[in-house]
Design a protein around this motif. Structure first.
Motif: not given
Ligand SMILES: [Zn+2]
Length: 893
Positions: A49-58, A120-127
């Motif tokens: 969920e947090p990664l999808q939210a990040f993608a929605g922002d990005l 390699w995969r994205v495990a977490a992301a934060e603006r």
């Protein structure tokens, strides 16, 4: 952001590895603008969920180009070496009109191990931060207007295009720029009187009226209709030749403001839209070249007129709106995000190469409500090798180009009053500091050519060098400095030299010897840290007892209501060390008793000495002068072979050999222990240091020496007062590029004003007021308003007019006087000519027939003052202002 283009500078380029390949895939996907395309790159074990939210922002729909750049990489906690990283990544996305940079923390993990394939995969992301609303701007090629009496208005400024053509620059929201050609006039008429005076110095008139033929304007699109008389514009056919000229003007003038150079993210120039209230005009005047007018609502002084070619401020002041929001006085600290509490600097200095290898720890306390990024100042040539904090571990940092800044991202928002310790490792070449606002150096005239002996070089790192990480404005903090220099060199720095310091460290790899480590500790807070390195010889090391002439240990005088300032401690001795270049040793020996005597004298006047140690460093320079950070003073001694002369300078006192050391030592109290809130208040440092030097001249050399100085203060005050009021600070003489005006008014007139204040309120109230001011404001930045309050508290009367006239005004009083002798008394009459009334104490000297004389001070505060002075013998004559103490001109009636 208003007057300079800036951009984050890449610290590292993305290596071509599995992580780089992952980021390249993101870069390609961003152009599609579909957040769902990010899903296959997400780690399957991470919460989706947090990664999808990040993608929605990005991801932004309509993206035509994307650039992804890795800025920082650190091992990720909880992973095996090489299996996970915490990255800082810039994501740049653009479309035809706008762009955005989103900076994020991205944790990546290797999904499975294999020699030839990495997944390699994205495990977490934060603006972390973003720069939004970047616009691609250009002159609109389809629109041209004919203008007749077009008027464009901003605070105190109006551009009128009597006849000409206008092109527009549109952002998505409307018109944000204009290019003007034709017959125009720029009118600038500042409201504040002091600023009118500066405009007069610049242009010959208090209001500037400058003809122009070309101008470029930026404004907020929502203010277009209110600032511009749009009715004066009529559409016209586009003239291709004129359009090309408009495009040329835009290409030259537009990038100077509201623009960003994004370096490796984009080669285009991207623009910000001015905020509501912000305005800018680049006006190509016939007489003065390009003048830049700006209104920047975020600045403490929001209106400026700037001469681009000469790089000088002509006007700089607060608009009425700004004054109503912040009041008349401001403190440069008010906008600071954090306070620095303590510094620990380890630095290895190589003076021949002007090279620093540094490691700094700073304890800071948050002032902002929530701090997520913070800016440090550090000289551009210094490379930052790493930033960490004891609380948060490794931190992300970016260099801002050409601004001596480092921007640090914090992993979480830090609340107000929380504290943290930052650790910064850095190295690079920083040149020795030259003359600046806090150094005294004369204006030379070249004399006869003489054989030149080169002065011994020295390496000075102080307030202007940004040689260690520091806050955006000077900030009182304690410190420990560990400075390593090559053997053969010595150093003097901010702090008390530790016992057993320096320590010689043999280094087998250097055949000629080793290095020396000096440890300096500053237990009392300093505005900034400084160090000077040269070939020094220790001349003396003494302990000065703070004992006054009567043999009593001088006690810090309490303020009238018996209070003591915080941080106060009784100190009855001060350590004094004198270091000198080899040729300056005998001067250094002369200097030791002078310095002891001066420190004792000042401590008696003020009630204490702020710092427990003072180091004097005698270096060689072509001109005399000095610089005095906390805990030490550098004194420049010219060699006999110096090719310069400096007699005609406000600060040249050839009959007072201790002048420089007396002035510089006074800065320990005034300028260091008491700082200043902003540039307007610098006289609190220089005027006070100059007055204390004069008081010492009187103590050491008698009344005549003191009167010589008072007369010199008056002479320069009379000659230069029309250049502006004392509270213009560094701007005095700035337009003409004449630093003597600055010394004439900030040093000499400032000191003369203090002496008049003393005579106006009396010695007891004056010295009590001085002590009250000192103890109330010790280790803080002070303003003239604080000084006024201290003296008003001491005297119980308003000093409003005194400060208004002498500090904020530039006029000097003119007095008509007359005297008569009759019936055992002398009658003196004074009349103030001119519209403004001053408070001006005047010395009346009565000389008797037998040669004796007596001085009486008459306080002239009314339009007319008549005073009768009883006399006991035949009077030979009556003289007015013989001592030069009144900074006024006199006409005999
Ligand atoms: Zn000074």
């Amino acid at each position: 952001m208003l007057l300079c283009g800036s951009a984050a500078q890449a610290q590292t380029a993305a290596p071509a590895d599995g992580v780089g390949a992952l980021l390249n895939r993101v870069e390609k996907l961003l152009v599609g603008g579909d957040p769902a395309s990010f899903t296959p790159l997400m780690s399957t074990t991470a919460p989706a969920e947090p990664l999808q939210a990040f993608a929605g922002d990005l991801f932004i729909e309509g993206t035509t180009r994307a650039v992804v750049r890795e800025r920082d990489r650190a091992p990720l906690d909880g992973t095996l070496p090489g299996d996970g990283y915490r990255l800082v990544v810039d994501f740049f996305t653009e479309n035809a009109r706008t762009s955005r940079i989103l900076t994020a923390r991205v944790d990546v993990r290797r999904a499975h191990r294999s020699e030839d394939e990495e997944d390699w995969r994205v495990a977490a992301a934060e603006r972390l931060s973003s720069v939004d609303g970047l616009h691609r701007l250009a002159v609109n090629p389809a629109v041209q207007f004919t203008a007749r009496n077009l008027s464009i208005e901003a605070e105190d400024m109006r551009l009128v295009l009597e006849e000409g053509s206008v092109f527009t620059v549109n952002s998505g929201d409307g018109i944000t720029g204009l290019v003007l050609f034709g017959r125009g006039v720029m009118n600038f008429s500042p409201t504040p009187e002091a600023e009118r005076g500066q405009v007069r110095i610049f242009s010959g008139n208090e209001a500037l009226g400058a003809r122009f033929d070309t101008a470029f304007v930026r404004l907020n699109p929502n203010e277009y209709d209110s600032r511009v008389t749009t009715g004066s514009l009529t559409p016209a056919a586009v003239d291709p030749r004129l359009l090309r000229r408009a495009q040329e003007v835009f290409a030259i003038e537009a990038p100077k403001s509201f623009s960003l150079d994004l370096q490796d993210l984009s080669r285009d120039t991207w623009y910000l839209v001015p905020g509501y209230g912000d305005f800018l005009a680049e006006v190509r005047t016939r007489k003065h070249g390009t003048l830049t007018y700006a209104r920047a609502t975020s600045e403490a002084e929001d209106v400026t007129l700037f001469d681009r070619a000469k790089h000088r401020n002509i006007a700089l002041y607060a608009s009425p709106q700004k004054l109503s929001s912040r009041g008349r006085f401001y403190d440069e600290d008010e906008l600071a995000d954090y306070d620095v509490l303590h510094n620990e600097i380890d630095a290895t200095l190589t003076p021949e190469k002007e090279f620093i290898e540094g490691h700094a720890r700073m304890r800071i306390r948050v002032r902002a409500y929530a701090l997520t990024t913070l800016t440090l100042r550090l000289a551009d040539p210094l490379t930052v090798r790493g930033v960490a904090s004891l609380e948060h571990g490794r931190l992300l940092h970016l260099r801002v180009k050409n601004q001596n800044s480092v921007v640090i991202n914090l992993p979480t928002a830090m609340p107000r009053d929380s504290e943290m310790t930052l650790v910064v490792a850095y190295s690079g070449r920083v040149p020795s500091q030259g003359v600046d606002r806090e150094a005294l150096q004369m204006s030379p005239q070249r004399a006869e050519d003489m054989p030149l002996v080169a002065p011994e070089p020295y390496y000075l790192l102080s307030n202007r060098a940004f040689w260690y990480p520091q806050g955006p404005v000077t900030d009182y903090a304690t410190a420990v400095l560990r400075i390593t220099v090559p053997d053969g060199y010595g150093c003097v720095a901010s702090g008390e030299l530790g016992a057993g310091s320096p320590v010689l460290m043999r280094d087998s790899t250097i055949p000629q010897g080793g290095k020396k480590l000096y440890v300096f500790t500053a237990v009392d807070p300093l505005r900034y840290l400084s160090v000077v390195v040269s070939r020094f010889v220790r001349v003396s090391s003494t302990s000065i007892p703070l004992v006054d002439g009567a043999g009593e240990v001088s006690r810090p005088a309490l303020t009238a209501d018996g209070r003591r300032a915080p941080g106060f401690r009784v100190r009855d001795r001060i350590a004094l060390t004198v270091e000198a270049n080899p040729r300056q040793q005998s001067r250094g020996r002369d200097m030791t008793p002078w310095a002891s005597d001066i420190v004792q004298f000042y401590a008696t006047l003020v009630g204490e000495s702020p710092y427990p140690a003072i180091g004097l460093a005698l270096v060689e320079n072509d001109l005399p002068g000095g610089h005095s950070p906390g805990y030490f003073a550098v004194l420049n001694n010219p060699l006999p072979s110096s090719p310069f002369v400096w007699r005609n300078d406000p600060a040249a006192f050839p009959n007072f050999p201790e002048f420089f050391v007396a002035h510089e030592l006074a800065h320990q109290w005034w300028g260091q222990a008491i700082g200043w809130k902003n540039y307007h208040e610098q006289w609190l440092s220089e005027g006070f240091a100059q007055y204390f030097a004069a008081l010492y001249a009187q103590k050491a050399h008698g009344d005549e020496a003191f009167v010589d100085m008072l007369r010199q203060f008056r002479r320069w005050a009379l000659a230069e007062s029309d250049q502006g009021p004392i509270n213009l600070g560094y701007r005095l003489g700035h337009i003409k590029g004449d630093s003597r005006v600055f010394r004439a008014l900030i040093y000499n007139k400032g000191a003369g004003v203090l002496h008049m204040l003393r005579r106006f309120v009396g010695d007891e109230a004056f010295f009590n007021g001085l002590r009250r001011f000192y103890f109330d404001l010790k280790f803080q930045k002070a303003g003239t308003d604080d000084l006024q309050k201290a003296f008003e508290a001491e005297t119980g009367r308003s000093l409003e007019r005194f400060f208004e006239r002498w500090i904020y005004g530039s006029m000097l009083p003119r007095l008509r006087y007359g005297s008569s002798v009759a019936d055992g008394e002398v009658t003196v009459r004074f009349e103030q000519i001119g519209e403004l009334l001053f408070d001006v104490p005047v010395t009346v000297t009565i000389t008797y027939a037998d040669g004796r004389s007596t001085d009486v001070v008459v306080a002239v505060s009314e339009r007319e003052v008549v005073q009768k002075i009883p006399v006991e013998a035949a009077v030979r004559n009556v003289q007015i202002n013989k001592d030069g103490a009144a900074l006024a001109s006199f006409d005999e009636s």
